[in-house]
Each structure stands twice: as structure tokens, then as C-alpha cells.
Design a protein around this motif. Sequence first.
Motif, PDB file in Angstrom:
ATOM      1  N   HIS A  15      -9.184 -41.144  51.582  1.00  0.00           N
ATOM      2  CA  HIS A  15      -9.361 -39.710  51.803  1.00  0.00           C
ATOM      3  C   HIS A  15     -10.829 -39.321  51.962  1.00  0.00           C
ATOM      4  N   LYS A  36     -15.515 -34.839  46.090  1.00  0.00           N
ATOM      5  CA  LYS A  36     -15.038 -34.370  47.386  1.00  0.00           C
ATOM      6  C   LYS A  36     -15.819 -33.138  47.799  1.00  0.00           C
ATOM      7  N   GLY A  37     -16.317 -33.124  49.023  1.00  0.00           N
ATOM      8  CA  GLY A  37     -17.031 -31.970  49.547  1.00  0.00           C
ATOM      9  C   GLY A  37     -18.452 -31.867  49.031  1.00  0.00           C
ATOM     10  N   ASN A  38     -19.154 -30.860  49.516  1.00  0.00           N
ATOM     11  CA  ASN A  38     -20.545 -30.639  49.132  1.00  0.00           C
ATOM     12  C   ASN A  38     -20.736 -29.187  48.705  1.00  0.00           C
ATOM     13  N   TYR A  78     -19.752 -27.807  41.029  1.00  0.00           N
ATOM     14  CA  TYR A  78     -18.412 -28.340  41.243  1.00  0.00           C
ATOM     15  C   TYR A  78     -17.486 -28.011  40.071  1.00  0.00           C
ATOM     16  N   SER A 113      -5.899 -30.687  47.706  1.00  0.00           N
ATOM     17  CA  SER A 113      -5.898 -29.299  48.181  1.00  0.00           C
ATOM     18  C   SER A 113      -7.238 -28.586  48.033  1.00  0.00           C
ATOM     19  N   GLU A 114      -8.056 -29.011  47.072  1.00  0.00           N
ATOM     20  CA  GLU A 114      -9.330 -28.323  46.846  1.00  0.00           C
ATOM     21  C   GLU A 114     -10.411 -28.853  47.788  1.00  0.00           C
ATOM     22  N   PRO A 115     -11.205 -27.972  48.409  1.00  0.00           N
ATOM     23  CA  PRO A 115     -12.232 -28.443  49.349  1.00  0.00           C
ATOM     24  C   PRO A 115     -13.448 -29.071  48.667  1.00  0.00           C
ATOM     25  N   LYS A 116     -13.733 -28.641  47.422  1.00  0.00           N
ATOM     26  CA  LYS A 116     -14.889 -29.165  46.686  1.00  0.00           C
ATOM     27  C   LYS A 116     -14.446 -29.437  45.257  1.00  0.00           C
ATOM     28  N   LYS A 144      -5.314 -24.921  39.897  1.00  0.00           N
ATOM     29  CA  LYS A 144      -5.756 -24.179  41.069  1.00  0.00           C
ATOM     30  C   LYS A 144      -6.079 -22.731  40.688  1.00  0.00           C
ATOM     31  N   ASN A 173      -9.732 -21.047  41.087  1.00  0.00           N
ATOM     32  CA  ASN A 173      -9.874 -19.822  41.871  1.00  0.00           C
ATOM     33  C   ASN A 173     -10.599 -18.742  41.066  1.00  0.00           C
ATOM     34  N   TYR A 221     -17.201 -21.619  41.967  1.00  0.00           N
ATOM     35  CA  TYR A 221     -18.212 -22.672  41.971  1.00  0.00           C
ATOM     36  C   TYR A 221     -19.408 -22.228  41.133  1.00  0.00           C
TER      37      TYR A 221
END
Length: 278
Positions: free
Chosen positions: A38, A54-56, A63, A124-127, A247, A251, A255
Motif C-alpha cells: 500500500h 501513511k501520507g505527509n 499525525y 481509509s485515513e489519508p495521513k 475515525k 475527525n 491533525y
Amino acid sequence: MNLSYLHEDIAIKTLSVPSVTGWEQMMRDFLITFADEHEMEHEVDSTGNVYLTKGNVRDGEYYPCVCAHMDTVQSVQRKWITENKLLDIKTEEIDGLHQYYCENFGLGADDKAGIAICLSLFMSEPKLKGVFFVIEEAGCLGSEEANLSWFRDVGYIIAYDSPGKELSWACGGSRLFDREFYEKYLADLVDEFKIKKFCNHPYTDIMMLRRNTSLACMNVYAGYYHYHTNYESCIAEEMDEAVKLGKTMINRLGYNEYLIPYVDRMHDDHNEDDEFFF
């Protein structure tokens, strides 16, 4: 089976990996393969703990981080590890809920169910960051050696190592957050997600992270039951709800960084927060 948040395929694959304290190599390889498939960054420290990213995040962002441990107490699974074979996961419907289990011995859902929930959040989470520790069951020896510099851009930590539908306000007597954080971000979730118990649990890795990072930490149910017995299993629908709860927390918290200075309980004066949480 109607699951909205838990990736059933990932859950089955995770639960099928045999893992025992000191024998976590197959689970470690599974996590590394998951990261590679992934396109996530991964690190393994000298103790054998696995760190995924995952992500930046942008400047000023932090994070969210999830946490679970790789080892189980189900020593019978050493046979499968020695033979490099996966476990045969059974599914049984009981009162409209679906139970994952192994026939004739414990599944090791403590804490493989937690890992499955964390990996579903990664889907499912971008970061997101995630840390998976070895040797938790022998006294949190893996998390005691955690690479703390890796947490410099982490804003808060959500662990999945609580049985049934229970949340922890403390682990090993160490409070995971203060009353203000609870009332602002968590209190209404207890009713919304029909949490059965909210309590001070025995030691787990999140206790070590709370002490060593001073970050707000949470320990969420992973839907496992009869842990440390030959009947250990987990409930798919409760794991699904646990992903949704994670999640929801992410939410709400976003961040951002939530630092709550840690005070050793042995030197902490009595205060109203203790009475409130008890």
C-alpha cells in the motif's frame, strides 16, 4: 455479514498470522508486506517493533497515531510459526453477531484484533502513523524500548487493546488524559457507541507511550473476548464499530497536537480528577 468500516479480508488475513511473545516474526513480516503493498513507509527498530507512516503532514500539523501489539499468549501457535503456516480462521454467527475463532485453541485476538482495526484505519485515513510492539504480554518490553524520536510529529495516540466494548481512562494506574480532554472530546462517545465499561485497565503499551511522550492517549476496545484462554475470540461487528470510533476521534481531533504533561501517579497529589474518573 454487514461491515461498514472493518476490512474483512484484512481482518481474516491478520488473525490468521500466528504470533506468540518472542515469536512475532511472521506478524512483523505481514505488517512490512502490508506497508509495501500500500506504498507506506515502514521502519523496524532493534527490538523488533514496527512503525508505519501513511501520507505527509504539512507544517504545523501532527499525525494521528494508532497502536497495537503483535504478540499473543497463545503458545500453541508456535507450531504454526515453526512450520511457517497460517491459522485456519473460523466464523460462527451467534445472536446475529459474527465471531472469529480458532478451533480447539485461542485465536490470539489480544491483540491481533487490534492490529486488524488499525490496518483498516490505514486503508481509509489519508495521513496516519501506526506502531506495533513486540513482547507486550511479558511486561511491555517492546514499548519500553520504543524509538521516541519517531513520535515527534505525532499529535495523539489511539491504542486498540481493550476487551469487549470497554474504554480505558487509565492503564496501570496512569491516567491517559485529563478531565478537560475527556469532557471536550470523549464524554458523549461513551453513550453514542454504547460503551459498557470505562475503567482503569492493567498495563498495556499505551501506558508506556503516555509516560514517555506526554501525549493524550486513548485505549479503545478491540472486540475480543475470553482473552488469554483457549476460547479467545473476537466479534466482527464490534471490531467494525471500533474502526468507526477511531475515525470519529480522528475527525474530531484532526491533525493537532494534544500535550498533557505526565505526572507519575506515585508522586501525584490527590485531586478531583481521580475521584471523577473512579
